[in-house]
Design a protein around this motif. Structure first.
Motif, PDB file in Angstrom:
ATOM      1  N   TRP A 100       0.677  -1.272  -0.505  1.00 22.17           N
ATOM      2  CA  TRP A 100       0.439  -0.273  -0.060  1.00 22.17           C
ATOM      3  C   TRP A 100       0.907   0.970   0.101  1.00 22.17           C
ATOM      4  O   TRP A 100       2.087   1.484   0.369  1.00 22.17           O
ATOM      5  CB  TRP A 100      -0.827  -0.024   1.044  1.00 22.17           C
ATOM      6  CG  TRP A 100      -1.841  -0.918   1.370  1.00 22.17           C
ATOM      7  CD1 TRP A 100      -1.565  -2.261   1.966  1.00 22.17           C
ATOM      8  CD2 TRP A 100      -2.961  -1.654   0.690  1.00 22.17           C
ATOM      9  NE1 TRP A 100      -2.483  -3.051   2.288  1.00 22.17           N
ATOM     10  CE2 TRP A 100      -3.715  -2.785   1.078  1.00 22.17           C
ATOM     11  CE3 TRP A 100      -3.908  -0.944   0.256  1.00 22.17           C
ATOM     12  CZ2 TRP A 100      -4.070  -3.059   0.220  1.00 22.17           C
ATOM     13  CZ3 TRP A 100      -5.230  -1.096  -0.041  1.00 22.17           C
ATOM     14  CH2 TRP A 100      -5.657  -2.573   0.117  1.00 22.17           C
ATOM     15  N   ASN A 129     -11.048   3.392  -6.369  1.00 19.72           N
ATOM     16  CA  ASN A 129     -11.989   1.693  -6.331  1.00 19.72           C
ATOM     17  C   ASN A 129     -12.392   1.763  -4.889  1.00 19.72           C
ATOM     18  O   ASN A 129     -11.777   2.501  -4.671  1.00 19.72           O
ATOM     19  CB  ASN A 129     -11.473   0.912  -6.596  1.00 19.72           C
ATOM     20  CG  ASN A 129      -9.545   0.290  -6.515  1.00 19.72           C
ATOM     21  OD1 ASN A 129      -9.574   0.891  -5.316  1.00 19.72           O
ATOM     22  ND2 ASN A 129      -9.136   0.213  -7.595  1.00 19.72           N
ATOM     23  N   ASN A 168     -13.160   8.733  -5.029  1.00 24.90           N
ATOM     24  CA  ASN A 168     -12.846   7.277  -4.583  1.00 24.90           C
ATOM     25  C   ASN A 168     -12.640   6.011  -6.293  1.00 24.90           C
ATOM     26  O   ASN A 168     -13.849   6.163  -6.895  1.00 24.90           O
ATOM     27  CB  ASN A 168     -14.072   5.859  -4.160  1.00 24.90           C
ATOM     28  CG  ASN A 168     -13.648   6.226  -2.632  1.00 24.90           C
ATOM     29  OD1 ASN A 168     -12.911   7.229  -2.038  1.00 24.90           O
ATOM     30  ND2 ASN A 168     -15.022   6.633  -2.105  1.00 24.90           N
ATOM     31  N   HIS A 219      -8.356   2.657  -3.057  1.00 25.52           N
ATOM     32  CA  HIS A 219      -7.152   3.164  -4.525  1.00 25.52           C
ATOM     33  C   HIS A 219      -8.822   4.613  -4.040  1.00 25.52           C
ATOM     34  O   HIS A 219      -9.322   5.066  -4.844  1.00 25.52           O
ATOM     35  CB  HIS A 219      -7.120   3.153  -4.737  1.00 25.52           C
ATOM     36  CG  HIS A 219      -6.373   4.364  -6.055  1.00 25.52           C
ATOM     37  ND1 HIS A 219      -6.384   4.047  -7.784  1.00 25.52           N
ATOM     38  CD2 HIS A 219      -5.647   5.116  -5.533  1.00 25.52           C
ATOM     39  CE1 HIS A 219      -5.249   5.386  -7.434  1.00 25.52           C
ATOM     40  NE2 HIS A 219      -5.240   5.811  -6.308  1.00 25.52           N
ATOM     41  N   SER A 220      -8.169   5.543  -3.545  1.00 25.02           N
ATOM     42  CA  SER A 220      -8.918   7.237  -3.384  1.00 25.02           C
ATOM     43  C   SER A 220      -7.347   8.055  -3.724  1.00 25.02           C
ATOM     44  O   SER A 220      -6.779   8.014  -3.023  1.00 25.02           O
ATOM     45  CB  SER A 220      -9.338   7.395  -2.109  1.00 25.02           C
ATOM     46  OG  SER A 220     -10.183   6.224  -1.268  1.00 25.02           O
ATOM     47  N   GLU A 250      -2.869  10.817  -1.813  1.00 22.73           N
ATOM     48  CA  GLU A 250      -3.636   9.614  -2.570  1.00 22.73           C
ATOM     49  C   GLU A 250      -3.159   8.561  -1.853  1.00 22.73           C
ATOM     50  O   GLU A 250      -2.247   8.123  -0.944  1.00 22.73           O
ATOM     51  CB  GLU A 250      -3.013   9.348  -4.327  1.00 22.73           C
ATOM     52  CG  GLU A 250      -3.415   8.549  -4.890  1.00 22.73           C
ATOM     53  CD  GLU A 250      -2.863   8.783  -6.116  1.00 22.73           C
ATOM     54  OE1 GLU A 250      -2.282   9.687  -6.649  1.00 22.73           O
ATOM     55  OE2 GLU A 250      -3.571   7.892  -6.804  1.00 22.73           O
ATOM     56  N   THR A 261       0.968  13.452  -7.177  1.00 24.45           N
ATOM     57  CA  THR A 261       1.774  11.485  -7.322  1.00 24.45           C
ATOM     58  C   THR A 261       2.745  11.614  -8.670  1.00 24.45           C
ATOM     59  O   THR A 261       3.401  11.127  -9.240  1.00 24.45           O
ATOM     60  CB  THR A 261       0.679  10.855  -7.314  1.00 24.45           C
ATOM     61  OG1 THR A 261      -0.143  10.672  -6.237  1.00 24.45           O
ATOM     62  CG2 THR A 261       1.766   9.394  -6.813  1.00 24.45           C
ATOM     63  N   GLY A 278      -3.804   4.681  -1.635  1.00 24.52           N
ATOM     64  CA  GLY A 278      -3.910   2.302  -2.311  1.00 24.52           C
ATOM     65  C   GLY A 278      -3.097   2.070  -2.582  1.00 24.52           C
ATOM     66  O   GLY A 278      -1.934   1.496  -1.951  1.00 24.52           O
ATOM     67  N   SER A 279      -4.191   0.578  -2.797  1.00 20.48           N
ATOM     68  CA  SER A 279      -2.702  -0.555  -3.114  1.00 20.48           C
ATOM     69  C   SER A 279      -1.637   0.243  -4.439  1.00 20.48           C
ATOM     70  O   SER A 279      -0.937   1.619  -5.205  1.00 20.48           O
ATOM     71  CB  SER A 279      -3.620  -1.508  -3.539  1.00 20.48           C
ATOM     72  OG  SER A 279      -3.530  -1.659  -5.320  1.00 20.48           O
ATOM     73  N   ASP A 286      -2.464   0.419  -7.938  1.00 24.01           N
ATOM     74  CA  ASP A 286      -2.963   1.124  -8.289  1.00 24.01           C
ATOM     75  C   ASP A 286      -2.292   2.730  -8.191  1.00 24.01           C
ATOM     76  O   ASP A 286      -2.713   3.793  -8.908  1.00 24.01           O
ATOM     77  CB  ASP A 286      -4.584   1.775  -7.937  1.00 24.01           C
ATOM     78  CG  ASP A 286      -5.016  -0.377  -7.281  1.00 24.01           C
ATOM     79  OD1 ASP A 286      -5.155   0.075  -8.995  1.00 24.01           O
ATOM     80  OD2 ASP A 286      -6.405  -0.399  -6.587  1.00 24.01           O
ATOM     81  N   VAL A 287      -1.516   3.851  -7.298  1.00 27.45           N
ATOM     82  CA  VAL A 287      -1.283   4.027  -7.022  1.00 27.45           C
ATOM     83  C   VAL A 287      -0.036   4.767  -8.340  1.00 27.45           C
ATOM     84  O   VAL A 287      -0.227   5.817  -8.103  1.00 27.45           O
ATOM     85  CB  VAL A 287      -0.382   4.661  -5.850  1.00 27.45           C
ATOM     86  CG1 VAL A 287       0.499   5.966  -5.549  1.00 27.45           C
ATOM     87  CG2 VAL A 287      -1.544   4.401  -4.870  1.00 27.45           C
ATOM     88  N   TYR A 307      -3.202   9.455 -11.230  1.00 27.85           N
ATOM     89  CA  TYR A 307      -3.164   9.966 -10.253  1.00 27.85           C
ATOM     90  C   TYR A 307      -3.161  11.221  -9.572  1.00 27.85           C
ATOM     91  O   TYR A 307      -4.044  12.099 -10.460  1.00 27.85           O
ATOM     92  CB  TYR A 307      -1.368  10.454 -10.479  1.00 27.85           C
ATOM     93  CG  TYR A 307      -1.224   9.013 -11.259  1.00 27.85           C
ATOM     94  CD1 TYR A 307      -0.785   7.903 -10.747  1.00 27.85           C
ATOM     95  CD2 TYR A 307      -0.751   9.846 -12.972  1.00 27.85           C
ATOM     96  CE1 TYR A 307       0.567   7.133 -11.768  1.00 27.85           C
ATOM     97  CE2 TYR A 307       0.246   8.548 -13.806  1.00 27.85           C
ATOM     98  CZ  TYR A 307       0.697   7.113 -12.945  1.00 27.85           C
ATOM     99  OH  TYR A 307       1.692   6.050 -13.841  1.00 27.85           O
TER     100      TYR A 307
END
Lengths: 695, 315
Positions: A578, A665, A663, A668-669, A589, A605, A591-592, A595-596, A601
């Motif tokens: 994460w 997912n 969000n 992931h936000s 940000e 990021t 998330g996993s 995802d990041v 992005y």
């Protein structure tokens, strides 16, 4: 782009540098030959101890008093530098040869205004009057794109940021339009975002000035980004030399291959690969192996390699290698890197939480210094951590990234209890923890352990390292005195240190070994959560790789959760499941890791990712740059606190309103005003396998 | 800056107040009654009692302290119990002498100490450095009466170029006093030189090793320019502090030197007062010395701030 038909500026032939030491003479640099042409940036890479800096200082005849050039020639233009008297050499320094030093905050005199430090060069070498030199200094400050040169020129080093100071050093070095410029790790002390901006500037300026440059770095990504040619040095000798394309794409020396394999990739992580490591250490110049000096650490060494030292030979046009088996290196590439693994997918939803830190805030009171406190009697408040919430799952790694000054270390110290959070709740396995370490029970202390950046400062220099590792066993582990020795040995084995190291003192260990001891000590209490604060940042790439492998392995074996803090995004990507991206005390940000690292992005990021220097000249990275430095946490910008530097700012809404969480997912936000669809549409995946090839 | 100054001045006042309490209580705790001391051991109890009454010694201690303090602040430092003269003019004359000696000594040893320190730093660990460090530390370790007597032996007796006795008359002008100041000043300088040289040496070595010094050399600047402009500006900062602390010592601490040369400075007056249990004299001189120490430290900090842009301009 091509510099091959340009005149040679610096030519070195068979150079030997020797240091007189208590144990007799040490040949630190041996038989180096190289040419640097006009307008060419020559990258010099290698681990610490490979002789890069010694070579650079020898080239300009600025060796410490116990060092001397024993053989060889150095020719600058038409001048034989070794034939010059010290007085003549001083006329070369600063005029024909200049240098940009590693740490800009140390290389600028703290008691002299920075403008004067440029102007003095103009006066001495260009024969300018005070007024002319002052004018020249302002012109140079403008050249390096410093805003408001007038005001910058009158300031002192402590009033300027690292990035600005490095620009000033570059301006100083270019004032006399020198033939030859040495840059010694000029961006190592800077943040990745500042580094990217400085590298762009260096590349553009040097293109304009057509200076011949020797660029020393340990960072292969930086070399790939700005150099034309590269030399790979090892233990005082050149192992491989060639153009960037040649060296990065058709490595002809196992050492080069090894170095490249050590660098974590941003499209893979610990689940996919083990990083390649180079076992062993660089040999000391007085204990060189008989044959090839790299043979003891080489994966493809054979008996013949140990018999005779292979010479550096040109195996293709402009491409030199000192490996006997250069032809087989490429074939053996698969054997060496990367060490791919079968991925074990874990369904993240099933993993219970270990740490749940909610709305952590930490404020410091700051007493202003100097004239400004004439008008203020109240101390300023620094909001170092301003409402950060982060969760860590069992057996998983949460990586925290952000520029220096973004509050990531303060947050970690709040979790550990070293700093008492001003407000917020910390739950460990559902149980609320007191904010201050003084109120935490022994069993809680045992559950959270730390590894710091600098092992020199965190190990007691008077204690044998075995004692340091044994302390937490006795204090927190309820281990009987008689069993401690046995347990310490087990821990040393777990971190791959020889058992007889337990009696050594920290100064007898290398940096990487010391960090292994620090890791062993942290594991001694058998913690649930390990806070790793930049644990590998001060180490060489090969050592970094082996430590990352070790951390991944220990996590798998013991199920420990990591809170991994780093400004090195590739390392974070490699180790983390994460990732939280932090700016000015807040998360933007989360998330996993996968995802990041993929669109959409957060613009911050995106900029961080775009700044990473990737060790692959073929990859095209979007040029998204952040200018300036992180604003002070005393005066946090209104609205979205990133708006002052955001390259994707959409309008006044960014300045006035706090952005909403969106969000992507379930896990992931992103906290931004720009709708996710728009972000996705305008963003290119940063330098992944799908990245565009350069035309 | 003004806020800083006010705070520091406040701290000094506090220091002086605390010092006044300590000085007053110590002089009260000294064994033996002043009245007894003045009248001698054969005085009648009635005479002692009368004198105690006259001197106000039988009032409560707190009242005595308050009276003494308020008078002291008003400039009334009392009357010497022994000589029956006013204390203030007595001390002021001596203070003037001490300041003259301090000035001559400072002019002598500060530049020389800095010079030797810089030379030693430039020749680090070589013979010159070892000679400078060794000799200056040896002098710092030798008691003043030894160096003083040796100097008298050579310069006053054998060569006969300077007076051996420095007991000048009160109100002697600086010009007339100057020849008498040289020997004591050299004695003091030999003692203090070592500290200055050592401090300068170590800070100069640090600065010579700093990246910015290397950068200055690599700019091709002439050696002397690197040294005067880039090195000394930074390396002399810690020396400022040592010099300022030295001033306090020069005013109140030269008891031995003053005794050797018979020089009428503050230090000798203090010893004189202590030997005769002259309370007002002891108290006033002690307060004066504390004040000199406090203000010379303040001066050092201000000077340090002025020379160091990091402090002058804030972070």
């Amino acid at each position: 782009m091509t510099t091959e038909n340009k005149p040679t500026v610096l030519e070195v032939k068979n150079l030997w540098v020797t240091y007189a030491t208590e144990n007799g003479p040490l040949d630190t640099v041996r038989n180096i030959s190289m040419k640097i042409r006009r307008g060419e940036i020559y990258g010099l890479v290698g681990e610490s101890g490979s002789g890069k800096t010694t070579l650079a200082r020898a080239l300009v005849r600025y060796l410490p008093s116990n060092g001397s050039i024993t053989k060889g020639t150095i020719t600058l233009g038409e001048t034989d530098l070794l034939a010059l008297s010290p007085r003549e050499m001083r006329k070369v320094w600063g005029a024909r040869v200049t240098m940009v030093h590693q740490d800009p905050s140390k290389a600028i005199n703290p008691s002299i205004p920075v403008g004067e430090q440029i102007a003095e060069v103009a006066r001495v070498h260009l024969g300018m009057s005070r007024a002319q030199a002052r004018h020249k200094a302002l012109e140079m400050l403008e050249k390096v794109q410093l805003p408001d040169p007038e005001s910058v020129a009158g300031r002192y080093a402590h009033q300027l940021s690292g990035g600005m100071l490095q620009r000033i050093l570059i301006a100083t070095a270019l004032t006399t339009n020198p033939q030859f410029l040495i840059m010694d790790e000029p961006t190592t002390a800077l943040d990745v975002t500042t580094e990217a901006v400085i590298l762009d500037l260096v590349r553009d300026l040097l293109h304009e000035y057509q200076t011949a440059v020797l660029y020393i770095t340990h960072n292969l990504g930086v070399v790939a980004r700005i150099c034309d040619r590269v030399g790979v040095m090892y233990a005082g000798e050149m192992m491989e030399e060639g153009s960037i394309q040649q060296v990065f794409k058709q490595e002809l020396h196992p050492y080069t291959l090894g170095l490249l394999g050590c660098v974590p990739r941003i499209d893979m992580c610990k689940l996919d690969i083990d990083l390649h490591t180079i076992p062993g250490f660089i040999p000391r110049p007085n204990a060189l192996p008989h044959g090839c000096i790299f043979a003891p650490r080489c994966a493809i060494a054979e008996e013949a390699c140990r018999q005779e030292r292979p010479p550096l030979v040109e195996v293709a046009e402009g491409h030199l290698s000192a490996c006997r088996r250069w032809a087989e290196v490429a074939d053996n590439m698969q054997k060496i890197v990367p060490l791919e693994k079968d991925r074990e997918e874990v369904d993240q939803q099933d993993v219970p939480l270990l740490l749940d830190a909610r709305n952590i805030e930490k404020q410091f009171k700051l007493r202003r210094q100097g004239l400004s406190n004439l008008f203020s009697w109240k101390p300023d408040v620094v909001r170092a951590v301003d409402n950060m919430s982060i969760r860590v799952r069992k057996g998983a790694t949460m990586g925290i990234v952000g520029e220096s000054g973004c509050g990531k270390t303060t947050f970690a110290r709040c979790i550990a209890g070293f700093e008492e959070a001003t407000s917020g709740d910390i739950f460990l396995e559902g149980e609320a923890l007191p904010r201050s370490i003084a109120q935490r029970s022994k069993s809680t202390l045992k559950k959270i352990q730390l590894v710091f950046q600098n092992p020199d400062a965190s190990l007691n220099p008077q204690h044998p390292v075995g004692v340091s590792v044994g302390r937490p066993l006795a204090l927190l582990g309820n281990v009987l005195q008689s069993e401690i020795d046995q347990r310490v040995r087990e821990l040393f084995e777990a971190v791959n240190l020889p058992a007889d190291y337990v009696n050594r003192l920290p100064h007898e260990l290398s940096g990487g070994e010391k960090q292994r001891v620090a890791i062993a000590r942290a594991f001694a209490a058998n913690p649930d959560l390990m806070i790793l604060d930049e644990p590998i940042s001060s180490l060489d790439v090969s050592v970094q790789a082996s430590l990352m492998n070790l951390l991944a392995e220990l996590q798998k074996a013991k199920g420990t959760s990591y809170l991994f803090i780093s400004h090195d995004l590739a390392a974070v990507r490699h180790l983390s499941d994460w990732i939280a991206v932090v700016y000015l005390g807040r998360v933007w940000e989360i998330g996993s890791a996968e995802d990041v690292f993929a669109p959409p992005y957060h613009p911050y990021t995106e900029a961080l990712l775009s700044a990473i220097p990737l060790p692959d000249p073929a990859i095209h990275q979007e040029r998204i740059r952040l200018h300036g430095s992180v604003p002070s946490a005393v005066n946090i910008p209104s609205g979205c606190r990133f708006h002052t530097r955001c390259p994707r700012k959409i309008g006044t809404i960014c300045e006035t309103e706090d952005p909403p969480w969106q969000n992507v997912n379930r896990f992931h936000s992103i906290c931004c005003h720009i709708p996710l669809e728009q972000l996705t549409a305008m963003q290119v995946p940063v330098a992944s396998e799908t990245g565009k090839e350069q035309p | 800056m003004i806020f800083y100054l006010l705070r520091r001045l406040g701290m000094i006042l506090l220091t002086l107040l605390l010092a006044s309490v300590i000085i007053f209580s110590v002089t009260q705790l000294l064994p033996g009654d002043v009245a007894h001391v003045i009248l001698g051991q054969f005085a009648t109890p009635q005479a002692v009692e009368n004198l105690r009454e006259e001197l106000g010694l039988n009032r409560p201690v707190v009242v005595q302290y308050w009276d003494w303090l308020t008078n002291f602040i008003r400039g009334d430092w009392g009357i010497s119990m022994v000589s029956r003269l006013e204390v203030r003019p007595m001390i002021m004359g001596r203070l003037r002498n001490s300041l003259m000696l301090a000035a001559v000594s400072l002019v002598l040893y500060v530049p020389l100490g800095i010079f030797l320190g810089v030379i030693a730093a430039l020749k680090e660990d070589r013979l010159v450095d070892q000679a400078i460090s060794g000799i200056s530390m040896a002098f710092a370790g030798l008691p003043e009466f030894v160096t003083g007597l040796i100097l008298i032996g050579i310069l006053a007796i054998s060569l006969d170029i300077l007076p051996a006795n420095s007991s000048i008359e009160p109100e002697t002008s600086f010009k007339d006093a100057f020849p008498f100041l040289i020997l004591p000043a050299i004695t003091v300088s030999l003692t203090s030189l070592g500290y200055i040289a050592r401090m300068t040496r170590s800070s100069t070595i640090d600065v010579l090793r700093a990246d910015y010094t290397r950068a200055a050399y690599m700019k091709g600047l002439p050696r002397w320019q690197v040294l005067t402009k880039h090195v000394l500006r930074n390396s002399l900062l810690p020396t400022v502090t040592v010099v300022a602390i030295g001033i306090g010592y020069l005013i109140g601490g030269l008891i031995v030197t003053e005794a050797v040369f018979g020089y009428p400075g503050v230090g000798r007056l203090l010893i004189y007062g202590i030997q005769r249990r002259d309370l007002p004299l002891i108290q006033a001189i002690s307060m004066l010395i504390v004040a000199v120490y406090s203000f010379s430290n303040l001066a050092a900090d201000i000077l340090y701030g002025v020379l160091n842009p990091r402090i002058r301009l804030g972070g």
